[in-house]
Motif scaffolding. Structure first.
Motif, PDB file in Angstrom:
ATOM      1  N   GLY A 166       0.815  -1.210   0.000  1.00 17.70           N
ATOM      2  CA  GLY A 166       0.000   0.000   0.000  1.00 17.70           C
ATOM      3  C   GLY A 166       0.847   1.257   0.000  1.00 17.70           C
ATOM      4  O   GLY A 166       2.080   1.219   0.105  1.00 17.70           O
ATOM      5  N   ASN A 167       0.165   2.379  -0.114  1.00 16.59           N
ATOM      6  CA  ASN A 167       0.811   3.695  -0.070  1.00 16.59           C
ATOM      7  C   ASN A 167       0.664   4.252   1.335  1.00 16.59           C
ATOM      8  O   ASN A 167      -0.437   4.567   1.784  1.00 16.59           O
ATOM      9  N   TRP A 168       1.783   4.346   2.064  1.00 17.13           N
ATOM     10  CA  TRP A 168       1.782   4.746   3.465  1.00 17.13           C
ATOM     11  C   TRP A 168       2.437   6.110   3.622  1.00 17.13           C
ATOM     12  O   TRP A 168       3.482   6.373   3.024  1.00 17.13           O
ATOM     13  N   LYS A 169       1.852   6.948   4.464  1.00 18.40           N
ATOM     14  CA  LYS A 169       2.429   8.259   4.753  1.00 18.40           C
ATOM     15  C   LYS A 169       2.460   8.500   6.259  1.00 18.40           C
ATOM     16  O   LYS A 169       1.574   8.055   6.988  1.00 18.40           O
ATOM     17  N   GLU A 175       7.082   8.940   3.193  1.00 16.16           N
ATOM     18  CA  GLU A 175       6.168   8.223   2.304  1.00 16.16           C
ATOM     19  C   GLU A 175       6.815   6.910   1.902  1.00 16.16           C
ATOM     20  O   GLU A 175       7.989   6.867   1.521  1.00 16.16           O
ATOM     21  N   GLU A 176       6.045   5.819   1.984  1.00 18.51           N
ATOM     22  CA  GLU A 176       6.567   4.498   1.684  1.00 18.51           C
ATOM     23  C   GLU A 176       5.511   3.740   0.873  1.00 18.51           C
ATOM     24  O   GLU A 176       4.367   3.612   1.299  1.00 18.51           O
ATOM     25  N   ASN A 177       5.872   3.256  -0.312  1.00 18.80           N
ATOM     26  CA  ASN A 177       4.938   2.593  -1.214  1.00 18.80           C
ATOM     27  C   ASN A 177       5.365   1.149  -1.452  1.00 18.80           C
ATOM     28  O   ASN A 177       6.415   0.910  -2.069  1.00 18.80           O
ATOM     29  N   TRP A 178       4.565   0.195  -0.939  1.00 16.51           N
ATOM     30  CA  TRP A 178       4.885  -1.225  -1.059  1.00 16.51           C
ATOM     31  C   TRP A 178       3.959  -1.889  -2.060  1.00 16.51           C
ATOM     32  O   TRP A 178       2.742  -1.708  -2.021  1.00 16.51           O
ATOM     33  N   SER A 179       4.534  -2.687  -2.953  1.00 14.95           N
ATOM     34  CA  SER A 179       3.759  -3.423  -3.945  1.00 14.95           C
ATOM     35  C   SER A 179       3.163  -4.687  -3.323  1.00 14.95           C
ATOM     36  O   SER A 179       3.588  -5.148  -2.255  1.00 14.95           O
ATOM     37  N   GLU A 180       2.173  -5.253  -4.003  1.00 13.13           N
ATOM     38  CA  GLU A 180       1.653  -6.563  -3.640  1.00 13.13           C
ATOM     39  C   GLU A 180       2.724  -7.618  -3.933  1.00 13.13           C
ATOM     40  O   GLU A 180       3.605  -7.413  -4.793  1.00 13.13           O
TER      41      GLU A 180
END
Length: 420
Positions: A299-302, A311-316
């Motif tokens: 998910g897109n985490w802030k 900001e941290e963006n993790w893929s499936e």
């Protein structure tokens, strides 16, 4: 029987109904200098069911409530040789919150009888006596041999000071928590005030009945203990927090029990010598080291950390890995970036990352990565060496990162994220 269960739920929410499976853990504590070291942990209850509410009777003797044969009794544990001794065997009820009575060999405990009656008792040589007949005490602390401060069940729960010599009970505050403690090197008692928006640690003078705010708690946490230097410990999840009211402005994590097989820390206490620490927690269940078991990280985490916006963006999960990008913005400018991956390697998981400055120039050499091997996965945590991901709910996550300091110490920095 149905009516009895209803009564028990109403009058004694901390008792036998729906009790969690908890254990009591003992650690060596060293507070030399500015460092607090907690080592050599072991499970001293090691018992299926409810084991809780530890307190030190003497420097090397711990009392706690423990379940056996369908009831809860008081057991003592000797830290020098590991021996146990059952101190109560009350067929008509169960005991909770055993507490040493100052300047005596006696102890007090809450007894919940099978009839639904609940009283505070004094125990001496196998015999017991009711202390406060008119109060449903849930938790208590002795400020002196004849002065008692209690959490009394009610709607809301009340803080009561009792003078046993004069048989006088005075209500001092209301809407309080269960954590009551004598403050070291003072005549004061601390308690938790549960305000609507924040919980406070407050002091109580049992003679003047004056109360004062000391600090806010770790959010929504009520269990704590005092160290000899006047600082405070609180536990949350697998983290142990520290705060010194004399000089600190915020709580700091001093220990993350990432390798221990427990979670959800509650009660915590230390002996007067400050060389033994005891806490209560729930044994944890581990999951297989598969990406599917940490899919919730995607998910897109802030959030906020290091004085800026993160900001941290993790893929499936796909292709045997998950991938993320990270950036820190301070004063409207990018401070640094990261590229992260979690991959299935050798029947486990491995977290790797590389750092870049705001011009995408790498901190590490060309083939170098910073690696975090997996320790374990639980229902709501992915625990790596030096980095732990904790799911609070589907839209909130905390990432705990161990960062080496210039003085050789390690600081554990929590990143609180919200999914956008």
């Amino acid at each position: 029987m149905k009516r009895l269960l209803q009564v028990l739920v109403i009058i004694f929410p901390l008792a036998v109904i729906c009790q969690p499976n908890t254990e009591v853990y003992l650690f060596d504590l060293n507070t030399t200098g500015n460092q607090i070291n907690i080592t050599n942990g072991k499970n001293i209850s090691n018992n299926e069911g409810y084991d809780n509410q530890p307190s030190f009777q003497y420097e090397n003797t711990i009392l706690f409530a423990s379940t056996r044969n369908g009831q809860t009794d008081v057991v003592s544990y000797a830290t020098n040789n590991g021996s146990k001794k059952w101190l109560t065997d009350t067929k008509q009820g169960s005991e909770y919150s055993p507490t040493s009575i100052p300047t005596t060999k006696d102890f007090s405990a809450i007894r919940l009888d099978t009839t639904g009656l609940q009283h505070l008792y004094r125990y001496r040589s196998g015999k017991s006596k009711v202390l406060l007949k008119d109060l449903k005490v849930g938790y208590h602390v002795w400020n002196s041999r004849n002065m008692l401060v209690s959490f009394v069940l009610g709607e809301p729960h009340n803080l009561i000071v009792s003078d046993l010599k004069s048989n006088l009970n005075i209500q001092v505050d209301t809407t309080i928590g269960r954590s009551l403690h004598n403050i070291p090197n003072t005549n004061l008692v601390s308690y938790i005030k549960k305000n609507k928006n924040e919980w406070e640690i407050r002091s109580l003078n049992t003679r003047s009945l004056e109360t004062k705010k000391i600090a806010n708690t770790v959010p929504n946490i009520e269990d704590m203990c005092w160290l000899a230097d006047g600082s405070i410990l609180m536990g949350k999840g697998k983290a142990l927090y520290h705060f010194n009211p004399k000089k600190d402005t915020e709580w700091k994590i001093i220990k993350l029990f990432d390798k221990e097989n427990f979670d959800n820390i509650t009660r915590i206490t230390v002996n007067k010598q400050n060389n033994k620490l005891v806490l209560v927690a729930e044994p944890e269940t581990t999951l297989k080291p598969k990406l599917e078991n940490i899919r919730w990280i995607a998910g897109n985490w802030k959030g906020e950390a290091f004085g800026g916006i993160t900001e941290e963006n993790w893929s499936e999960p796909s292709g045997g890995s998950m991938m993320a990008t990270f950036k820190l913005i301070v004063d409207g400018k990018v401070n640094f970036y990261e590229i992260e991956t979690i991959s299935e390697v050798n029947n486990s998981l491995l977290l790797r990352l590389k750092h870049f400055n705001n011009e995408l120039k790498g901190w590490e050499t060309k083939d170098e990565t910073v690696d975090f091997p997996l320790i374990k996965i639980t229902k709501n945590k992915a625990i790596f060496e030096g980095m732990t991901f904790e799911s609070i709910d589907k839209n909130n996550m905390i990432v705990y990162v161990a960062i080496n300091q210039k003085n050789g110490a390690t600081a554990i920095v929590p990143f609180s994220y919200t999914k956008k």
